[in-house]
Design an enzyme around this catalytic site. Structure first.
Site, PDB file in Angstrom:
ATOM      1  N   LYS A 108      -3.798 -10.891 -10.224  1.00 14.59           N
ATOM      2  CA  LYS A 108      -4.870 -11.012  -9.240  1.00 14.59           C
ATOM      3  C   LYS A 108      -5.936  -9.935  -9.498  1.00 14.59           C
ATOM      4  O   LYS A 108      -5.598  -8.772  -9.712  1.00 14.59           O
ATOM      5  CB  LYS A 108      -4.277 -10.797  -7.831  1.00 14.59           C
ATOM      6  CG  LYS A 108      -5.313 -10.883  -6.734  1.00 14.59           C
ATOM      7  CD  LYS A 108      -4.884 -10.183  -5.454  1.00 14.59           C
ATOM      8  CE  LYS A 108      -6.118  -9.888  -4.642  1.00 14.59           C
ATOM      9  NZ  LYS A 108      -6.147  -8.809  -3.741  1.00 14.59           N
ATOM     10  N   LYS A 167      -9.465  -4.217  -7.039  1.00 14.38           N
ATOM     11  CA  LYS A 167      -9.928  -2.878  -7.422  1.00 14.38           C
ATOM     12  C   LYS A 167      -8.744  -1.929  -7.596  1.00 14.38           C
ATOM     13  O   LYS A 167      -8.793  -1.001  -8.370  1.00 14.38           O
ATOM     14  CB  LYS A 167     -10.961  -2.328  -6.447  1.00 14.38           C
ATOM     15  CG  LYS A 167     -10.490  -2.214  -5.030  1.00 14.38           C
ATOM     16  CD  LYS A 167     -11.606  -1.752  -4.124  1.00 14.38           C
ATOM     17  CE  LYS A 167     -11.273  -2.016  -2.666  1.00 14.38           C
ATOM     18  NZ  LYS A 167     -11.512  -3.371  -2.208  1.00 14.38           N
ATOM     19  N   LYS A 212       0.838  -1.207   0.000  1.00 22.15           N
ATOM     20  CA  LYS A 212       0.000   0.000   0.000  1.00 22.15           C
ATOM     21  C   LYS A 212       0.871   1.254   0.000  1.00 22.15           C
ATOM     22  O   LYS A 212       0.569   2.223  -0.704  1.00 22.15           O
ATOM     23  CB  LYS A 212      -0.960  -0.006   1.192  1.00 22.15           C
ATOM     24  CG  LYS A 212      -2.116  -0.997   0.996  1.00 22.15           C
ATOM     25  CD  LYS A 212      -2.989  -1.098   2.236  1.00 22.15           C
ATOM     26  CE  LYS A 212      -4.109  -2.103   2.052  1.00 22.15           C
ATOM     27  NZ  LYS A 212      -4.807  -2.412   3.307  1.00 22.15           N
TER      28      LYS A 212
HETATM   29  P1  ADP Z   1      -9.270  -5.764  -3.445  1.00 25.71           P
HETATM   30  O1  ADP Z   1      -7.971  -6.491  -3.708  1.00 25.71           O
HETATM   31  O2  ADP Z   1     -10.095  -5.623  -4.677  1.00 25.71           O
HETATM   32  O3  ADP Z   1      -9.030  -4.441  -2.738  1.00 25.71           O
HETATM   33  P2  ADP Z   1     -10.111  -6.636  -0.852  1.00 25.71           P
HETATM   34  O4  ADP Z   1      -8.700  -6.522  -0.365  1.00 25.71           O
HETATM   35  O5  ADP Z   1     -11.116  -5.656  -0.383  1.00 25.71           O
HETATM   36  O6  ADP Z   1     -10.094  -6.666  -2.452  1.00 25.71           O
HETATM   37  O7  ADP Z   1     -10.593  -8.110  -0.526  1.00 25.71           O
HETATM   38  C1  ADP Z   1     -11.740  -8.491   0.207  1.00 25.71           C
HETATM   39  C2  ADP Z   1     -11.784 -10.005   0.314  1.00 25.71           C
HETATM   40  O8  ADP Z   1     -11.853 -10.596  -0.986  1.00 25.71           O
HETATM   41  C3  ADP Z   1     -10.535 -10.612   0.983  1.00 25.71           C
HETATM   42  O9  ADP Z   1     -10.911 -11.754   1.736  1.00 25.71           O
HETATM   43  C4  ADP Z   1      -9.694 -11.018  -0.177  1.00 25.71           C
HETATM   44  O10 ADP Z   1      -8.818 -12.078   0.150  1.00 25.71           O
HETATM   45  C5  ADP Z   1     -10.731 -11.463  -1.191  1.00 25.71           C
HETATM   46  N1  ADP Z   1     -10.233 -11.238  -2.556  1.00 25.71           N
HETATM   47  C6  ADP Z   1     -10.039 -10.031  -3.152  1.00 25.71           C
HETATM   48  N2  ADP Z   1      -9.574 -10.200  -4.405  1.00 25.71           N
HETATM   49  C7  ADP Z   1      -9.454 -11.534  -4.605  1.00 25.71           C
HETATM   50  C8  ADP Z   1      -9.020 -12.342  -5.696  1.00 25.71           C
HETATM   51  N3  ADP Z   1      -8.635 -11.802  -6.845  1.00 25.71           N
HETATM   52  N4  ADP Z   1      -9.020 -13.685  -5.537  1.00 25.71           N
HETATM   53  C9  ADP Z   1      -9.426 -14.244  -4.369  1.00 25.71           C
HETATM   54  N5  ADP Z   1      -9.854 -13.539  -3.308  1.00 25.71           N
HETATM   55  C10 ADP Z   1      -9.872 -12.200  -3.406  1.00 25.71           C
END
Ligand code: ADP
Ligand code: TRP
Length: 319
Positions: free
Chosen positions: A189, A192, A110
């Site tokens: 991966k 967002k 981050k």
């Molecule tokens: P982002 O990476 O879009 O910011 P978050 O960090 O808010 O997503 O993730 C929220 C939940 O969704 C967490 O438990 C995270 O492990 C899961 N998650 C997010 N992106 C993925 C992905 N591409 N594959 C599997 N799990 C994911």
């Protein structure tokens, strides 16, 4: 068994969130007592607009409910409706080695992406440990990117228990190999932060456009293609039936079908998969008080458990 997970209200939910975390979390509701919350305290590390935070939090609640979270089986609540969790985070921070936090990938990523290195961002994993430990959680469904945070939670709980006696229950992560990292449009991966998402509740045109923009190699239509390295096939296999997945794998290997056709199949299947959830979402939206009622009930249940654990913790440390 108590199952707990949280999601930050920092944006619009995508199918990586759904297949990586929400679908397993929803399925686990049948196995025990589910506690799922909207991590609004955590979101303050990245959002400084109160209206945005409030609107995002409601939207996450709406989308989670639409996807099948059953508020009669489990509790859905806002993290900030259980403010004792911030007290526990403080207490845990006093036994957390600074060096443990310095190893956190998520913090380093981050900051590398330009977020200000606030103390809140640095101690994010301590608050996350408090989230988990304050409910005596047994199992925590998350995607693979949260694995290190779960390990840190266990380390912090062990340190606390070593110091003050066996007060905190040690949780286990629940990370499913098939969906631990859902790929995004570019094959990285889905996140967002990378702008490579397919949103769960985007409109039809938008979802089609996103699916059609999945990056592929330049194999011609007639060439045999490798399903193993294809994002299209990977995404399709997450939710198509076994037979459908086999049929697509064979079509890849046979050649004669272009990536555009495979994308159309993927889009059609995705749109169909989320149809009942779109319907449910519209119903929830039509019921003005539903979300508030669900969140209030969830907060009540969560507070009951948190108060008990906090009584143990305060007693153990001498407060
Ligand atoms: P982002 O990476 O879009 O910011 P978050 O960090 O808010 O997503 O993730 C929220 C939940 O969704 C967490 O438990 C995270 O492990 C899961 N998650 C997010 N992106 C993925 C992905 N591409 N594959 C599997 N799990 C994911
Ligand atoms: N850190 C998690 C994420 O970014 C959200 C979260 C906060 C969480 N507290 C939690 C997840 C407790 C599971 C358990 O996705």
């Amino acid at each position: 068994m108590r199952i707990l997970s949280g999601i930050q209200p920092t944006g619009i939910l995508h199918i990586g969130n759904y297949f990586g975390m929400m679908r397993p979390a929803i399925a686990l509701q049948a196995e025990g007592e589910a506690f799922y919350f909207i991590a609004d305290y955590h979101a303050l590390t990245t959002i400084d607009n109160p209206e945005t935070l409030r609107a995002n939090s409601r939207r996450i609640a709406l989308d989670f409910l639409a996807c099948g979270l059953d508020p009669d089986r489990g509790a859905l609540f806002r993290q900030s409706d259980v403010p004792q969790v911030a007290e526990l985070a403080w207490i845990l921070s006093t036994v957390t080695p600074k060096a443990l936090l310095e190893r956190a990938h998520s913090y380093k990523d981050k900051v590398a992406r330009g977020l200000p290195a606030s103390a809140g961002l640095f101690t994010y994993p301590v608050l996350m440990a408090a989230d988990i430990l304050i409910y005596d959680s047994d199992l925590v469904p998350v995607g693979k990117d949260q694995k290190q945070h779960l390990e840190m939670t266990r380390d912090i709980a062990l340190k606390f228990n070593e110091t003050f006696g066996g007060v905190l229950r040690l949780p286990e992560p629940h990370i499913q190999p098939a969906t631990e990292t859902v790929p995004g449009l570019d094959g990285q991966k889905m996140s967002k932060s990378y702008g490579n998402t397919i949103d769960i509740f985007g409109d039809e045109k938008e979802m089609r456009k996103r699916v059609m923009s999945i990056v592929t190699d330049s194999s011609p239509v007639e060439a045999a293609k490798d399903p193993g390295s294809s994002t299209i096939f990977h995404l399709y296999s997450l939710f198509a039936s076994k037979d459908e997945t086999t049929a697509m794998r064979e079509a890849f290997q046979r050649g004669g079908t272009g990536y555009g056709d495979f994308k159309k199949q993927l889009f059609a299947k995705l749109w169909e998969y989320f149809e009942p959830m779109r319907k449910r979402r519209a119903e929830i939206l039509a019921d003005h008080d539903y979300i508030d009622t669900v969140l209030a009930r969830g907060a009540e249940r969560a507070n009951l458990v948190a108060d008990k654990v906090m009584a143990r913790v305060r007693e153990a440390v001498g407060l």
